[in-house]
Design a protein around this motif. Structure first.
Motif, PDB file in Angstrom:
ATOM      1  N   LEU B  42      -2.403  -4.031  12.065  1.00  0.00           N
ATOM      2  CA  LEU B  42      -2.536  -2.588  12.279  1.00  0.00           C
ATOM      3  C   LEU B  42      -3.902  -2.329  12.905  1.00  0.00           C
ATOM      4  N   ARG B 104       2.272  -2.020   5.066  1.00  0.00           N
ATOM      5  CA  ARG B 104       3.106  -1.028   5.761  1.00  0.00           C
ATOM      6  C   ARG B 104       4.238  -1.634   6.593  1.00  0.00           C
ATOM      7  N   LYS B 201       6.441  -2.976  -0.069  1.00  0.00           N
ATOM      8  CA  LYS B 201       4.968  -2.944   0.011  1.00  0.00           C
ATOM      9  C   LYS B 201       4.400  -4.170  -0.695  1.00  0.00           C
TER      10      LYS B 201
END
Lengths: 359, 353
Positions: B42, B104, B201
């Motif tokens: 990310l 995520r 998660k």
């Protein structure tokens, strides 16, 4: 009818055609109803379907129509013609639905950026050939296609069996019998297509073997459905399998051959293409026989191109999206097929026998 | 003959040939670059993909990146490599997920792999601890693909093989939880336990001993070296049998019977075998306890003990339908047997006991 075929040829063609919805719809349809026991559902369906095939074959052989038109022999000229139109037009419509969903599936896998339009057009043109050549050529071709399809299925099953996990298939017990029976309903809806081939019973050279060949090839189709369910559920798990549009393709994509990752998607694509074409061409052939009799004289020459144009039109117009077309194939068409095959056709044959006996 | 001519144009139309307005463009093999490892991170709220291509006789492996709001978008932007080559993902063997991204992207990653025309369900998944996937790819260089492939076979800590995307997807759908192997870079790529994923998660990390216990419970232990009280043992293999039992309140439970065989370093391995066997039994028993403690903390059957019980009694489905980790009584017994000796290699590392 000028084209005579044998019961064996009819059985082979019907078997190849049944593989099209089997590979397209199973075991996902059964999983929704039966859960983990879905791989047993084809076995339950086979018993019922074979009994039904024997019954209807027996009714058809009792009628023994002279002019080769089973529906007209049963119901007379007017009502026989009406029912021929109903069956014939439905078969044309259903062929268009199958053409659309198979085009969407094939093109989305092979050419994700392309539209299925050219495939639909080309297949519609290609369908002119079997329609104008007659049933005998198409049904003889099915005998050639059979070992190829069986080879492809054998290849997929042999190299997938090592990836099957028993914990995805088991446990099963007597308490799962109800679930397996429920899961057999979608399989029975698929087997309903078999009844349409019985409309060709008058064209058979050995009509007395029809029942035996029907049971043989229906049983083989059910066995293939069973193996397909066993493999896809055993490799992917019931939960993962139910999320795939084509679990068979997912299994084939993950095949490894002697430890090496293999890209053999073409095997499943071959099964798709050949069986889909067999289904569409054979159903159109049956529709052709039914509708040709309604247009006497030169009008009968227009039936074949008219059918191809109608199939293409249905394929284009049935829905604006792949999901809408799939809904026709998965939900609506099986209900209509089941109604025509399991209710209407046996009723028509019974009426025909009653009329024949009362003369 | 006329009818055959009807068929010929249709056959030609069906065959895709050449580039043009009607047909999708063809891809020549020399324009393709096979991606072997895919990294997912990310960055600034976007998903960053890093690909490592396979090297060959005529080209070296290279890393390249792409970013997008979703995984599909990032991969789509990635597909055009420098020098005009097209990335081909059909031979991606391993997918690395950075530790921060693991919170995520896991459900999206699994869904993307499942639906992809190119990626396979047999693709191995790893979470990179303490770093990004791009960082690990950059540090380890072109050999990363081979290193990750060998991880399961030559792992210095009781060797296990990584979970695949298909296994993780199936486990998440069945029990809402799964395990993913973790790796880190410390002069070389090394495994460092498992990460437990719950409801998509990252929930917790299983450290080394708990991970060894997890591998034994799942019957995925291949073997490895263990150092106990200054002695080195080589575990040859382990087998775990699952025996369904009933708890005090009638709830389904399980008894695990673990059998291990090992060899003791030194020429007189059998002489001190008795003591070593007891120590190994205690060591493995403690590992199993740590692993089960992690599963209880998570409240999920991450080792699929229910599935193992059902395999043990395949025709008694109803008995174990109520099995669930928080309430199940699980007991275990370990029996270790020293079967021989081996020569300890100089400089070989052992897993700390």
């Amino acid at each position: 009818m000028r084209d005579k075929i044998s019961s064996r040829q009819l059985g082979i063609m019907a078997f190849l055609s049944l593989l099209s919805p089997i590979v397209r719809l199973l075991p996902v349809s059964s999983l929704a109803l039966a859960g983990q026991a879905a791989w047993l559902s084809p076995i339950v369906a086979a018993a019922v379907a074979c009994l039904f095939a024997l019954l209807v074959s027996m009714l058809a052989s009792k009628l023994r129509p002279q002019n080769g038109e089973l529906l007209r022999a049963s119901l007379g000229s007017f009502w026989g013609g009406a029912f021929s139109a109903v069956f014939g037009l439905w078969l044309v419509f259903y062929s268009g639905v199958v053409l659309r969903v198979s085009a969407e599936r094939l093109v989305s896998v092979l050419y994700p950026e392309a539209s299925p339009a050219i495939f639909i057009l080309a297949t519609s043109v290609a369908l002119l050939a079997p329609l104008t050549m007659g049933n005998r050529t198409l049904y003889r071709a099915s005998e050639l296609a059979l070992p190829l399809i069986m080879g492809c299925l054998f290849f997929v099953l042999v190299f997938s069996v090592k990836d099957i996990r028993l914990r995805y298939l088991l446990p099963v017990g007597l308490e799962d019998a109800g679930a397996a029976a429920l899961g057999s309903l979608p399989v029975m809806e698929i087997f309903a297509i078999w009844a349409y081939y019985l409309l060709l019973a008058p064209a058979l050279t050995d009509g007395d073997r029809l029942g035996r060949e029907s049971v043989k090839w229906l049983s083989l189709a059910a066995f293939c459905a069973f193996l397909l369910g066993l493999t896809t559920i055993g490799v992917l798990s019931p939960e993962l399998c139910s999320g795939f549009l084509s679990p068979a393709l997912a299994v084939v994509r993950n095949i490894s051959i002697f430890g090496t990752d293999a890209r053999v998607d073409s095997v499943i694509v071959a099964i798709w293409v050949i069986t889909d074409f067999a289904l569409i061409a054979s159903l159109l052939g049956i529709a052709h026989q039914l509708l040709r009799g309604l247009l006497p004289g030169r009008g009968s020459r227009l039936v074949a191109p008219g059918e191809c144009a109608a199939v293409a039109s249905v394929a284009f117009l049935i829905s604006g999206s792949a999901e809408g077309a799939a809904r026709w194939s998965e939900k609506l068409a099986p209900i209509v097929n089941s109604a025509l095959a399991y209710i209407l056709l046996p009723l028509v044959l019974v009426v025909g026998i009653i009329r024949k006996n009362s003369r | 003959m006329k009818r055959l001519f009807l068929l010929l144009p249709a056959i030609f139309l069906l065959v895709s040939c050449g580039n043009g307005a009607f047909f999708p463009p063809s891809r020549e093999i020399e324009d393709m670059s096979l991606v072997r490892v895919l990294g997912i991170d990310l960055e600034d709220g976007n998903i960053k993909i890093t690909g490592l291509t396979a090297g060959g006789a005529s080209s070296e492996s290279a890393a390249f990146s792409g970013s997008g709001a979703t995984l599909s978008e990032a991969v789509g932007l990635l597909s055009r490599l420098p020098a005009g080559k097209n990335a081909v993902f059909s031979h991606v063997e391993s997918v690395l997920i950075g530790e921060k991204a693991a919170g995520r992207v896991i459900p999206e990653t699994l869904d993307f792999i499942s639906r992809s025309n190119e990626l396979r369900l047999g693709t191995r998944l790893f979470i990179v601890r303490g770093d990004t996937a791009a960082g690990l790819i950059e540090d380890s260089g072109g050999e990363l693909g081979d290193l990750l492939s060998l991880l399961g076979e030559n792992s210095p800590y009781l060797g296990v093989f990584a979970f695949t995307a298909g296994e993780c997807s199936a486990a998440l759908k069945r029990s809402g939880a799964c395990l993913i192997e973790c790796v880190k870079y410390d002069e070389n790529v090394a495994p460092c336990g498992f990460a437990a994923i719950r409801d998509g998660k990252l929930a917790l990390f299983l450290e080394e001993r708990a991970s060894e216990g997890a591998a034994i419970i799942m019957n995925r232990l291949q073997g490895g070296e263990v150092s106990l009280s200054g002695r080195t043992l080589m575990i040859n293999g382990a087998e775990t049998r699952f025996i369904p039992v009933e708890g005090p309140g009638g709830e389904p439970g399980a008894k695990l019977e673990v059998s291990l065989t090992a060899r003791l370093a030194g020429t007189d391995g059998r002489t001190n075998a008795g003591n070593a066997e007891d120590e190994l039994t205690l060591y493995v028993g403690e590992n199993i306890r740590l692993a089960l403690e992690a599963a209880l903390k998570l409240g999920a059957d991450i080792y699929d003990i229910r599935g193992s019980l059902m395999e043990a009694r395949p025709f008694s489905a109803g008995a174990f339908s109520g099995f669930s980790m928080p309430s199940a009584e699980i007991d275990w017994s370990v029996s270790a047997k020293i079967t021989g000796s081996f020569d300890l290699r100089e400089g070989a590392e052992s897993v700390a006991g």
